[in-house]
Design a protein around this motif. Sequence first.
Motif, mmCIF file in Angstrom:
data_model
loop_
_atom_site.group_PDB
_atom_site.id
_atom_site.type_symbol
_atom_site.label_atom_id
_atom_site.label_comp_id
_atom_site.label_asym_id
_atom_site.label_seq_id
_atom_site.Cartn_x
_atom_site.Cartn_y
_atom_site.Cartn_z
ATOM 1 N N GLY A 155 0.806 -1.205 0.000
ATOM 2 C CA GLY A 155 0.000 0.000 0.000
ATOM 3 C C GLY A 155 0.842 1.259 0.000
ATOM 4 O O GLY A 155 2.076 1.208 0.034
ATOM 5 N N PRO A 156 0.194 2.416 -0.008
ATOM 6 C CA PRO A 156 0.910 3.691 -0.130
ATOM 7 C C PRO A 156 1.588 4.163 1.147
ATOM 8 O O PRO A 156 2.333 5.136 1.124
ATOM 9 C CB PRO A 156 -0.198 4.667 -0.543
ATOM 10 N N ARG A 157 1.352 3.459 2.259
ATOM 11 C CA ARG A 157 1.971 3.859 3.534
ATOM 12 C C ARG A 157 3.121 2.915 3.872
ATOM 13 O O ARG A 157 3.051 1.722 3.591
ATOM 14 C CB ARG A 157 0.927 3.867 4.665
ATOM 15 N N ILE A 158 4.156 3.435 4.514
ATOM 16 C CA ILE A 158 5.299 2.621 4.933
ATOM 17 C C ILE A 158 4.976 1.998 6.282
ATOM 18 O O ILE A 158 4.703 2.709 7.253
ATOM 19 C CB ILE A 158 6.583 3.469 5.026
ATOM 20 N N LEU A 159 5.024 0.679 6.345
ATOM 21 C CA LEU A 159 4.686 -0.041 7.571
ATOM 22 C C LEU A 159 5.946 -0.404 8.353
ATOM 23 O O LEU A 159 7.009 -0.620 7.779
ATOM 24 C CB LEU A 159 3.911 -1.314 7.235
ATOM 25 N N ARG A 160 5.798 -0.509 9.650
ATOM 26 C CA ARG A 160 6.888 -0.993 10.487
ATOM 27 C C ARG A 160 7.140 -2.471 10.194
ATOM 28 O O ARG A 160 6.256 -3.185 9.715
ATOM 29 C CB ARG A 160 6.545 -0.818 11.970
ATOM 30 N N ALA A 161 8.352 -2.927 10.546
ATOM 31 C CA ALA A 161 8.710 -4.324 10.280
ATOM 32 C C ALA A 161 7.742 -5.289 10.941
ATOM 33 O O ALA A 161 7.399 -6.335 10.373
ATOM 34 C CB ALA A 161 10.138 -4.593 10.764
ATOM 35 N N GLU A 162 7.284 -4.960 12.150
ATOM 36 C CA GLU A 162 6.390 -5.857 12.876
ATOM 37 C C GLU A 162 4.928 -5.705 12.464
ATOM 38 O O GLU A 162 4.082 -6.543 12.812
ATOM 39 C CB GLU A 162 6.530 -5.650 14.391
ATOM 40 N N THR A 163 4.616 -4.643 11.717
ATOM 41 C CA THR A 163 3.246 -4.436 11.248
ATOM 42 C C THR A 163 2.989 -5.142 9.931
ATOM 43 O O THR A 163 1.881 -5.625 9.673
ATOM 44 C CB THR A 163 2.961 -2.925 11.078
ATOM 45 N N ALA A 164 4.004 -5.241 9.087
ATOM 46 C CA ALA A 164 3.850 -5.828 7.757
ATOM 47 C C ALA A 164 3.274 -7.248 7.784
ATOM 48 O O ALA A 164 2.363 -7.564 6.997
ATOM 49 C CB ALA A 164 5.189 -5.815 7.025
ATOM 50 N N PRO A 165 3.747 -8.148 8.675
ATOM 51 C CA PRO A 165 3.151 -9.496 8.680
ATOM 52 C C PRO A 165 1.670 -9.478 9.029
ATOM 53 O O PRO A 165 0.897 -10.288 8.509
ATOM 54 C CB PRO A 165 3.954 -10.233 9.766
ATOM 55 N N MET A 166 1.263 -8.547 9.912
ATOM 56 C CA MET A 166 -0.142 -8.467 10.300
ATOM 57 C C MET A 166 -0.998 -8.014 9.122
ATOM 58 O O MET A 166 -2.112 -8.505 8.913
ATOM 59 C CB MET A 166 -0.330 -7.508 11.477
ATOM 60 N N TYR A 167 -0.456 -7.081 8.344
ATOM 61 C CA TYR A 167 -1.149 -6.611 7.136
ATOM 62 C C TYR A 167 -1.351 -7.771 6.170
ATOM 63 O O TYR A 167 -2.450 -7.991 5.655
ATOM 64 C CB TYR A 167 -0.325 -5.500 6.494
ATOM 65 N N ILE A 168 -0.275 -8.512 5.932
ATOM 66 C CA ILE A 168 -0.329 -9.616 4.968
ATOM 67 C C ILE A 168 -1.323 -10.679 5.408
ATOM 68 O O ILE A 168 -2.184 -11.123 4.627
ATOM 69 C CB ILE A 168 1.068 -10.229 4.807
ATOM 70 N N LEU A 169 -1.246 -11.102 6.662
ATOM 71 C CA LEU A 169 -2.123 -12.169 7.146
ATOM 72 C C LEU A 169 -3.578 -11.726 7.185
ATOM 73 O O LEU A 169 -4.487 -12.511 6.903
ATOM 74 C CB LEU A 169 -1.657 -12.626 8.528
ATOM 75 N N SER A 170 -3.805 -10.471 7.521
ATOM 76 C CA SER A 170 -5.182 -9.948 7.510
ATOM 77 C C SER A 170 -5.733 -9.921 6.093
ATOM 78 O O SER A 170 -6.898 -10.255 5.855
ATOM 79 C CB SER A 170 -5.221 -8.542 8.120
ATOM 80 N N ALA A 171 -4.877 -9.525 5.129
ATOM 81 C CA ALA A 171 -5.299 -9.501 3.732
ATOM 82 C C ALA A 171 -5.613 -10.908 3.241
ATOM 83 O O ALA A 171 -6.600 -11.131 2.516
ATOM 84 C CB ALA A 171 -4.213 -8.862 2.866
ATOM 85 N N VAL A 172 -4.796 -11.882 3.629
ATOM 86 C CA VAL A 172 -5.042 -13.274 3.253
ATOM 87 C C VAL A 172 -6.372 -13.755 3.818
ATOM 88 O O VAL A 172 -7.182 -14.385 3.123
ATOM 89 C CB VAL A 172 -3.895 -14.183 3.746
ATOM 90 N N SER A 173 -6.611 -13.464 5.088
ATOM 91 C CA SER A 173 -7.861 -13.877 5.721
ATOM 92 C C SER A 173 -9.065 -13.269 5.017
ATOM 93 O O SER A 173 -10.055 -13.951 4.731
ATOM 94 C CB SER A 173 -7.859 -13.479 7.200
#
Length: 250
Positions: A225-243
Amino acid sequence: MQRYFVAKEQMNDHMVLIHGEDVKHITRVMRMTEGDQIICSNNFDRVCLCEIDRFEDDQVVALIVEDLPSKSELPVNITIAQALPKGDKLDYVIQKGTELGAAQFIPVQGERSIVKWDGKKEGKRIERLSKIAKEAAEQSHRSRIPAIESLHTLEKLIERKNEFDHLLFAYEEEGKTGNHKQLADVFAKAESGESLLFVIGPEGGFSEAEAVKLGEAGFTPTSLGPRILRAETAPMYILSAVSYYFELER
């Protein structure tokens, strides 16, 4: 209802034997008695409603009441390869990533990782992270505990690429092109039961050299996405998107 994981050999057609720290949890923390019900999973293919039958010196014996359907696992298998972040952020990634459905975690020594693991202490670190994953899996009613692999170099991770159906890595430079559809494009190609390996950099992201290595190895650079995520936030974004894509949208 409290959930416990046991090894496959501790569960047969009629009975479950619970060992180790879970015995203390049942007797001293939960203060359960004969007749209390619990849920047990063999961490593979079976989840059962059980009733405590008796307490022995070093184990709890529970009788299986019925097998339960399990719908708590993601339709696709997601492995999060996380370059070592600072402090206790990896603990957070393991805990929340387990709650969100990750199947496996691989710690990676990134070029820009500030943290360096001492090889002599790696075993204890993995053991601690595995305990965090177990507790999170119990809390979130997972059927399986995610595996925590040993520390990988980027080169070792690339050597394992043939174990996965789809290869991706989060790369903020990709987002600057304005193309934020790579993730959706990969999801559209993935089928239920397939595996995805997603590599995430440390604070500061991947170096250009690392990005080139991953790209040449067949990993798709992916914007989150257009925002820069923290290293620990990126996995949560990915898994939420998968779900959302595989469980809620369909």
